[in-house]
Design an enzyme around this catalytic site. Structure first.
Site, PDB file in Angstrom:
ATOM      1  N   LYS A 117       0.830  -1.219   0.000  1.00 20.90           N
ATOM      2  CA  LYS A 117       0.000   0.000   0.000  1.00 20.90           C
ATOM      3  C   LYS A 117       0.857   1.258   0.000  1.00 20.90           C
ATOM      4  O   LYS A 117       0.437   2.280  -0.535  1.00 20.90           O
ATOM      5  CB  LYS A 117      -0.946   0.016   1.202  1.00 20.90           C
ATOM      6  CG  LYS A 117      -1.956  -1.113   1.209  1.00 20.90           C
ATOM      7  CD  LYS A 117      -3.303  -0.713   0.670  1.00 20.90           C
ATOM      8  CE  LYS A 117      -3.993  -1.931   0.120  1.00 20.90           C
ATOM      9  NZ  LYS A 117      -5.385  -2.049   0.207  1.00 20.90           N
ATOM     10  N   LYS A 199      -3.530 -10.990  -7.043  1.00 20.95           N
ATOM     11  CA  LYS A 199      -4.758 -11.225  -6.284  1.00 20.95           C
ATOM     12  C   LYS A 199      -5.908 -10.406  -6.868  1.00 20.95           C
ATOM     13  O   LYS A 199      -5.697  -9.253  -7.258  1.00 20.95           O
ATOM     14  CB  LYS A 199      -4.503 -10.791  -4.827  1.00 20.95           C
ATOM     15  CG  LYS A 199      -5.590 -11.184  -3.858  1.00 20.95           C
ATOM     16  CD  LYS A 199      -5.368 -10.544  -2.498  1.00 20.95           C
ATOM     17  CE  LYS A 199      -5.931  -9.145  -2.469  1.00 20.95           C
ATOM     18  NZ  LYS A 199      -6.479  -8.709  -1.194  1.00 20.95           N
ATOM     19  N   LYS A 202     -10.237  -5.065  -5.283  1.00 18.46           N
ATOM     20  CA  LYS A 202     -11.202  -4.046  -5.709  1.00 18.46           C
ATOM     21  C   LYS A 202     -10.520  -2.853  -6.365  1.00 18.46           C
ATOM     22  O   LYS A 202     -11.159  -2.082  -7.064  1.00 18.46           O
ATOM     23  CB  LYS A 202     -12.085  -3.609  -4.541  1.00 18.46           C
ATOM     24  CG  LYS A 202     -11.355  -3.173  -3.299  1.00 18.46           C
ATOM     25  CD  LYS A 202     -12.328  -3.144  -2.122  1.00 18.46           C
ATOM     26  CE  LYS A 202     -11.579  -3.147  -0.811  1.00 18.46           C
ATOM     27  NZ  LYS A 202     -12.359  -3.666   0.305  1.00 18.46           N
TER      28      LYS A 202
HETATM   29  P1  ATP Z   1      -7.717  -3.801  -1.576  1.00 20.14           P
HETATM   30  O1  ATP Z   1      -7.902  -3.793  -3.048  1.00 20.14           O
HETATM   31  O2  ATP Z   1      -7.953  -2.498  -0.934  1.00 20.14           O
HETATM   32  O3  ATP Z   1      -6.436  -4.477  -1.159  1.00 20.14           O
HETATM   33  P2  ATP Z   1      -9.238  -6.200  -1.264  1.00 20.14           P
HETATM   34  O4  ATP Z   1     -10.030  -6.296  -2.526  1.00 20.14           O
HETATM   35  O5  ATP Z   1      -8.000  -6.988  -1.159  1.00 20.14           O
HETATM   36  O6  ATP Z   1      -8.895  -4.679  -0.988  1.00 20.14           O
HETATM   37  P3  ATP Z   1     -10.140  -6.444   1.448  1.00 20.14           P
HETATM   38  O7  ATP Z   1     -11.214  -5.523   1.862  1.00 20.14           O
HETATM   39  O8  ATP Z   1      -8.747  -6.080   1.832  1.00 20.14           O
HETATM   40  O9  ATP Z   1     -10.235  -6.612  -0.123  1.00 20.14           O
HETATM   41  O10 ATP Z   1     -10.407  -7.903   1.961  1.00 20.14           O
HETATM   42  C1  ATP Z   1     -11.539  -8.314   2.664  1.00 20.14           C
HETATM   43  C2  ATP Z   1     -11.452  -9.783   3.053  1.00 20.14           C
HETATM   44  O11 ATP Z   1     -11.528 -10.591   1.897  1.00 20.14           O
HETATM   45  C3  ATP Z   1     -10.150 -10.182   3.739  1.00 20.14           C
HETATM   46  O12 ATP Z   1     -10.441 -11.191   4.669  1.00 20.14           O
HETATM   47  C4  ATP Z   1      -9.321 -10.716   2.627  1.00 20.14           C
HETATM   48  O13 ATP Z   1      -8.375 -11.664   3.062  1.00 20.14           O
HETATM   49  C5  ATP Z   1     -10.362 -11.366   1.736  1.00 20.14           C
HETATM   50  N1  ATP Z   1      -9.992 -11.270   0.332  1.00 20.14           N
HETATM   51  C6  ATP Z   1      -9.826 -10.133  -0.382  1.00 20.14           C
HETATM   52  N2  ATP Z   1      -9.466 -10.402  -1.644  1.00 20.14           N
HETATM   53  C7  ATP Z   1      -9.408 -11.756  -1.743  1.00 20.14           C
HETATM   54  C8  ATP Z   1      -9.096 -12.651  -2.796  1.00 20.14           C
HETATM   55  N3  ATP Z   1      -8.773 -12.220  -4.005  1.00 20.14           N
HETATM   56  N4  ATP Z   1      -9.149 -13.967  -2.550  1.00 20.14           N
HETATM   57  C9  ATP Z   1      -9.494 -14.428  -1.324  1.00 20.14           C
HETATM   58  N5  ATP Z   1      -9.790 -13.634  -0.286  1.00 20.14           N
HETATM   59  C10 ATP Z   1      -9.747 -12.311  -0.473  1.00 20.14           C
END
Ligand code: ATP
Ligand code: LTN
Length: 333
Positions: A117, A199, A202
């Site tokens: 980040k 990964k 969003k």
């Molecule tokens: P950012 O883009 O801001 O990093 P994010 O899309 O990774 O956000 P988070 O809000 O950080 O989403 O994650 C919410 C929950 O969902 C956490 O428990 C995280 O481990 C899980 N999670 C997020 N993205 C994934 C993914 N691609 N696969 C599996 N679990 C996920």
């Protein structure tokens, strides 16, 4: 009263920093729903974490409410679990300060999410972004959670939480339950459809499926998903990351095993496979999207849920916070 066994506790949260994704559903929320009958569950919308990177205030407020509607639409029942907004329970900030004094600079510097980040937001690397995992530790430890259902990317933060708890217990005696990450076998790390080395997240809308996406949008994203130049629908993470990711999504959506899915698509090309994965996800998301839309029209209900949730959360959190304040030597209020 008969001897009731205390149910084990669960805590987890998601930031309202964007729309919920298929990744967050498969990595986290699906387990939240599955665990709510057997455990005492507390699920949070972590808006204080969201402001560690710059947010538009109107969007943040709207997304927090939408996220609550989506939690309920995914199957979380406010009668069974506590659903609340982090900033509504001031104990989180209070404990976070204290725990920050039991966390090493070096430990926080090693956090992968911080490193990522701070690259993404190089012009705004705040103290809040750096101490983010301490607030997360406070979230978890306030509720004496045994398990923390999250995706693979959050394992490191839960481990740090454990280390902080252990250190505090070592100095002051048993205070915190040591939590463990609860990570699904299938769907712990859903990858981007556009770039299966990364990964699904969003912050990358094209490679990402959102819970609220319309069916046509979902289908388009799956049809465009990056695969490889072969034909075979086979799980091979090293050499076929795109196809392996699609297989994982298909299995997590349908409950089938990898072997069953491979057999189902044996001899068929990606032209059949990709739309079939899209269809499975559309059917999984359809009832969730429709119910979330309906709930968004009922603001009074959503308000009653988060108010009641905040009261119940505060009651639990205050017990731990008071104990901690006493142990570190603060004068009772
Ligand atoms: P950012 O883009 O801001 O990093 P994010 O899309 O990774 O956000 P988070 O809000 O950080 O989403 O994650 C919410 C929950 O969902 C956490 O428990 C995280 O481990 C899980 N999670 C997020 N993205 C994934 C993914 N691609 N696969 C599996 N679990 C996920
Ligand atoms: N860091 C998590 C969100 C989060 C969380 C928590 C998860 C904040 N506090 C407590 C589990 C338990 C993320 O989604 N990136």
């Amino acid at each position: 009263m008969e001897n009731q066994v205390q149910k084990k506790r669960i805590f987890s949260g998601i930031q309202p920093s964007g729309e919920l994704t298929l990744g967050s559903y498969m990595g986290a929320i699906k387990n939240w729903v599955a665990l709510q009958d057997e455990y005492e569950c507390v699920y949070c919308i972590v808006d204080m974490h969201a402001i560690t990177v710059r947010q538009n205030p109107a969007d943040l407020r709207r997304r927090a409410l939408e996220q609550l509607a989506q939690y309920i639409a995914c199957g979380l029942d406010p009668q069974k679990c506590i659903l609340f907004i982090q900033s509504h329970a001031p104990q989180h900030a209070e404990l976070s300060w204290i725990l920050g004094c039991y966390t090493q600079f070096g430990e926080l510097s090693r956090m992968t999410q911080f490193k990522q980040k701070s690259q993404q937001h190089a012009d705004n690397i705040t103290a809040g972004l750096f101490t983010y995992p301490v607030l997360m530790a406070a979230d978890i430890l306030l509720y004496q959670a045994d398990l923390v259902p999250v995706g693979e990317d959050q394992r490191q933060h839960v481990e740090l939480t454990r280390d902080i708890a252990q250190r505090f217990n070592g100095v002051y005696g048993e205070t915190f339950v040591l939590p463990e990450a609860f990570i699904p076998k299938m769907g712990a790390r859903v990858m981007s459809l556009g770039n299966p080395e990364n990964k699904m997240s969003k912050s990358d809308p094209e490679g990402c499926v959102f819970i609220m996406d319309q069916p046509e949008v979902i289908q388009r994203k799956f049809k465009r998903a990056v695969t490889d130049s072969e034909m075979a629908v086979k799980f091979d993470k090293e050499n076929k990351p795109g196809v392996s990711n699609l297989l994982t999504i298909y299995c997590a959506a349908t409950g089938k095993t990898l072997e069953e899915a491979e057999a189902e698509f044996a001899g068929q090309g990606y032209g059949v496979f990709k739309p079939a994965v899209g269809e499975a996800v559309i059917e999984l998301m359809r009832p969730i999207r429709e119910e979330a839309q309906r709930l968004m029209g009922d603001k009074a209900y959503l308000e009653s849920v988060y108010r009641d949730g905040a009261q119940r959360a505060q009651r639990m959190a205050q017990k731990t916070l008071s104990k901690v304040q006493r142990k570190v030597g603060f004068v009772a209020r």
